[in-house]
Design an enzyme around this catalytic site. Structure first.
Site, short mmCIF file in Angstrom:
data_model
loop_
_atom_site.label_atom_id
_atom_site.label_comp_id
_atom_site.label_asym_id
_atom_site.label_seq_id
_atom_site.Cartn_x
_atom_site.Cartn_y
_atom_site.Cartn_z
CE LYS A 1 -12.95 -9.28 -2.06
NZ LYS A 1 -12.48 -10.60 -1.65
CE LYS B 1 -4.91 -14.97 -6.77
NZ LYS B 1 -4.67 -14.20 -5.61
CE LYS C 1 -4.35 1.60 1.65
NZ LYS C 1 -5.57 1.34 2.39
P1 ADP Z 1 -9.62 -11.55 -3.71
O1 ADP Z 1 -8.34 -11.62 -4.53
O2 ADP Z 1 -10.82 -11.82 -4.55
O3 ADP Z 1 -9.74 -10.29 -2.89
P2 ADP Z 1 -8.95 -12.77 -1.21
O4 ADP Z 1 -7.62 -12.13 -1.19
O5 ADP Z 1 -10.00 -12.30 -0.26
O6 ADP Z 1 -9.55 -12.76 -2.70
O7 ADP Z 1 -8.78 -14.35 -1.06
C1 ADP Z 1 -8.92 -15.09 0.11
C2 ADP Z 1 -8.20 -16.42 -0.08
O8 ADP Z 1 -8.76 -17.11 -1.22
C3 ADP Z 1 -6.70 -16.22 -0.45
O9 ADP Z 1 -5.88 -16.26 0.68
C4 ADP Z 1 -6.41 -17.39 -1.37
O10 ADP Z 1 -5.99 -18.50 -0.61
C5 ADP Z 1 -7.75 -17.73 -2.01
N1 ADP Z 1 -7.83 -17.23 -3.41
C6 ADP Z 1 -8.33 -16.04 -3.83
N2 ADP Z 1 -8.31 -15.93 -5.18
C7 ADP Z 1 -7.79 -17.11 -5.62
C8 ADP Z 1 -7.52 -17.64 -6.94
N3 ADP Z 1 -7.81 -16.95 -8.04
N4 ADP Z 1 -6.98 -18.87 -7.03
C9 ADP Z 1 -6.71 -19.59 -5.90
N5 ADP Z 1 -6.94 -19.16 -4.66
C10 ADP Z 1 -7.47 -17.94 -4.50
#
Ligand code: ADP
Ligand code: TRP
Length: 328
Positions: A191, A188, A108
């Site tokens: 959100k 990947k 950040k």
């Molecule tokens: P986002 O990237 O949507 O904000 P988060 O960071 O909240 O998702 O993800 C929470 C957990 O979900 C991560 O610690 C990871 O283990 C898993 N995760 C999120 N996106 C993926 C992905 N595209 N492939 C595999 N695991 C993922």
């Protein structure tokens, strides 16, 4: 065994296949505690109604997806105030430099954004989460391994200062890193990229998103390596073993249309989550059920965290429960 999940939105396939599914499978391997990290989510979600909704949805989703509250303890982080107090005790042994190296804060700052103390001290709260339940194993994705190392570091320092048996040192268990789920645009799934397929979204909306998944520009006649194609990768998550093997064959042979693959993804996803959808509907139609599950979970979690906190308080010279609250 313990793990936490932040309620910052509805769960997508990346969250499920990359993390949640594996956490849930581990409930059979030992005593498991799972919590919804609402205190951590406060560092990003600033709308109270949204946060309340995310926490509730996360609890319902987890149970619908197979977390069994009879076997595992499911609770909401903020229902265990002992953790916030433990965070303070740990904060007093946390070097600033250690937190300055942690990636959420560092990233950040590198982007020129201002960070608050909540984000800066996020890893200390996470350490308290883990230590409060005497966790031995913490299943996490790769991005969280650094935080487990911070936790071990802080627990080690506290033990060194105040007594070796206060905190149990946990180990991370990496959930399958190969499961990096691609999003509808091939990056990947996340959100932040608006490329998600959500586990419980309405079927017509999901179908629309799947039919719009970007595809390879090569002609449909050419044979292709299935592993290089994100549409195939998505199918392989929801299709049965047999279906996936057949699809791989089709890719290698060539001469098929992506439209048909997309339709197959829609149908397979529908099937893969059908039971979870049904369970979700039942839970939604009986709102007191989930409240009850979370209340029982919080009670069990508080009993464990209370003991650990007591150990830590007494060790560092704060008044113990036998003297506290008495007029002396
Ligand atoms: P986002 O990237 O949507 O904000 P988060 O960071 O909240 O998702 O993800 C929470 C957990 O979900 C991560 O610690 C990871 O283990 C898993 N995760 C999120 N996106 C993926 C992905 N595209 N492939 C595999 N695991 C993922
Ligand atoms: N920080 C974790 C994440 O974003 C969530 C979390 C909070 C957690 N406390 C935890 C995970 C304790 C494991 C153990 O994914």
């Amino acid at each position: 065994m313990l793990s936490g999940i932040q309620p910052t939105g509805r769960f997508h396939w990346g969250n499920y296949f990359g993390a949640i599914r594996q956490y849930i499978e581990l409930q059979d391997a030992g005593e498991a505690f799972y919590f919804i990290a609402d205190l951590h989510a406060l560092t990003t979600v600033r709308e109270p109604e949204r946060l309340r909704g995310f926490v509730r949805d996360a609890a319902i989703d987890l149970v619908a997806l197979g977390l069994d509250p009879e076997r595992a303890t499911l609770f909401v982080q903020s229902d265990v105030p002992e953790v916030a107090e433990l965070t303070w005790l740990l904060m007093t042994v946390t070097p600033m430099g250690l937190l300055e190296r942690c990636h959420a804060y560092k990233d950040k700052k590198a982007r020129g954004l201002t960070a608050d103390a909540g984000l800066f001290t996020y890893p200390v709260l996470m350490a308290a989460d883990i230590l409060a339940y005497d966790a031995d194993v913490v299943p996490v994705g790769e991005d969280q391994v650094q935080h487990i190392e911070v936790c071990r570091d802080l627990a080690g320092t506290f033990n060194h200062l105040y007594g070796d048996t206060i905190f149990r040192l946990p180990k991370p268990r990496l959930v399958d890193g190969a499961a990096k789920v691609p999003g509808t645009d091939g990056q990947k799934m996340s959100k932040s990229y608006e490329n998600t397929l959500d586990v419980f979204e309405g079927l017509p909306a999901q179908k629309k998103k799947i039919m719009r998944i970007t595809t390879d520009s090569r002609s449909m006649e050419e044979p292709k390596d299935p592993q290089q194609d994100h549409l195939y990768q998505l199918f392989s998550l929801v299709g049965s073993e047999k279906e996936v093997a057949e699809m791989a064959e089709l890719y290698r042979r060539g001469g098929f249309g992506y439209g048909d693959v997309k339709k197959a993804v829609v149908a397979a996803a529908n099937e893969a989550f059908a039971t979870a959808r049904e369970r979700r509907c039942e839970l939604e139609s009986n709102p007191s059920k989930i409240d009850e599950i979370l209340a029982v979970g919080a009670e069990r979690a508080r009993a464990v965290a209370g003991n650990v906190l007591e150990r830590a308080r007494e060790a560092c010279g704060l008044r113990g429960s036998s003297t506290r609250g008495r007029n002396q």
